[in-house]
Enzyme design. Sequence first.
Site, PDB file in Angstrom:
ATOM      1  N   LYS A 134       0.827  -1.209   0.000  1.00 39.86           N
ATOM      2  CA  LYS A 134       0.000   0.000   0.000  1.00 39.86           C
ATOM      3  C   LYS A 134       0.859   1.257   0.000  1.00 39.86           C
ATOM      4  O   LYS A 134       0.501   2.261  -0.612  1.00 39.86           O
ATOM      5  CB  LYS A 134      -0.970  -0.010   1.182  1.00 39.86           C
ATOM      6  CG  LYS A 134      -2.115  -0.981   0.953  1.00 39.86           C
ATOM      7  CD  LYS A 134      -2.973  -1.132   2.173  1.00 39.86           C
ATOM      8  CE  LYS A 134      -3.969  -2.269   2.000  1.00 39.86           C
ATOM      9  NZ  LYS A 134      -4.534  -2.663   3.292  1.00 39.86           N
ATOM     10  N   LYS A 216      -7.491 -15.466 -10.323  1.00 35.99           N
ATOM     11  CA  LYS A 216      -8.818 -15.544  -9.705  1.00 35.99           C
ATOM     12  C   LYS A 216      -9.604 -14.258  -9.961  1.00 35.99           C
ATOM     13  O   LYS A 216      -9.041 -13.244 -10.323  1.00 35.99           O
ATOM     14  CB  LYS A 216      -8.660 -15.700  -8.187  1.00 35.99           C
ATOM     15  CG  LYS A 216      -7.914 -16.933  -7.761  1.00 35.99           C
ATOM     16  CD  LYS A 216      -7.939 -17.079  -6.246  1.00 35.99           C
ATOM     17  CE  LYS A 216      -7.286 -15.919  -5.545  1.00 35.99           C
ATOM     18  NZ  LYS A 216      -7.303 -16.006  -4.079  1.00 35.99           N
ATOM     19  N   LYS A 219     -11.422  -8.050  -6.627  1.00 36.32           N
ATOM     20  CA  LYS A 219     -12.213  -6.855  -6.367  1.00 36.32           C
ATOM     21  C   LYS A 219     -11.822  -5.699  -7.289  1.00 36.32           C
ATOM     22  O   LYS A 219     -12.664  -4.946  -7.739  1.00 36.32           O
ATOM     23  CB  LYS A 219     -11.981  -6.411  -4.925  1.00 36.32           C
ATOM     24  CG  LYS A 219     -13.204  -6.461  -4.058  1.00 36.32           C
ATOM     25  CD  LYS A 219     -12.830  -5.982  -2.668  1.00 36.32           C
ATOM     26  CE  LYS A 219     -13.980  -6.077  -1.699  1.00 36.32           C
ATOM     27  NZ  LYS A 219     -13.602  -5.692  -0.344  1.00 36.32           N
TER      28      LYS A 219
END
Length: 352
Positions: A134, A216, A219
């Site tokens: 982040k 996969k 989000k």
Amino acid sequence: MAAKAALYFTVKHNSYICCMSKANAIVMSGIRPTGFLHLGNYFGAMRNYVKLQDQYTCFFMVADLHALTTHPDTKELKENVHRVLAENIACGIDPDKAALYCQSHVRETSELYLYLNMLAYLGELEKTTTFKEKARMQPDNINAGLLTYPVLQTADIILHRATWVPVGKDQEQHLEMARNFVNRFNHRYGNVFPEPLAYNFGEDLVKVPSLDGTGKMSKSENQLATLYLADTDEVIRKKVMKAKTDGGPTAPDSAKPDYIENIFQLMRLVSTTEVIAHYENAYNDCSIRYGDMKKQLAEDMVQFISPIREKAESIRTNESYLHDIMEKGAEKARKSASETMNLVREAMGLHY
Ligand code: TRP
């Protein structure tokens, strides 16, 4: 099963929770209100939460405070919190069974977070994978909340003295840190907290591949290859029809390339056994037509997703219902939190 066995082992070694059985085990998990829920969240988390709520005391929380570490602008927060709550209920989380609540509604979280911060060292926080990621993503906003994100997450969990935390692999480091903080607290002030462990679903953990054959559903990444629970029928059809295929197998019973196996895997999640068997046979005898298969998958996905979307939408727009749900969840969470905080203040000697 491995995780459960491991848990019982830990339990035996912690005198404070030696009497714990399955029946009174406490489950806690949180979901950040950033981004839309997708099919991977459904099969990887929601569906299992729904099973857990029948067996254990469950606390499911919308992590709005955690969202502030990356999304300081709160303009959209309310809408996002409402949407995540609505989607969770539409997926089967029952606010009468589990405590479904919002993190900021339980003020005890902030108090425990403060105490735990004194037990967390700069070195270990800086080494956390999610922090480093982040910090790289937002170099202009490497705030202290981002650094102590795992401390806040620990507070969420141990505020209810939870032992089982159903989360994905990406959260395992945070749980390891939570166990460290718990052990430091218990060692310094006396046994108050059991060690939380990742609740592993084992065989129930199904893979939900993305539609482009890479990895996969996610989000935030490759949104065109991810089916969201809020996608319209038209969008679902469009995304499924774009899934990568090829000219078909050229020899009977040949192995499937990854991207074809992915389409079968998605079909296994939502289609009937007859439909799946039909396409397996067609693949094996080389008569398969991927266009037809994708049309079938698209319709089955629509059948699966549209009732969830419609239910979520009707809940999302019913503000007074949502308000009541949040209040009911917060009440349950506050009750459990205040019991824990009494023990914490007592153990720390903060009663003058
Ligand atoms: N960090 C979690 C995530 O990104 C969300 C979260 C916040 C959480 N508090 C929690 C998960 C407590 C489990 C328990 O997905």
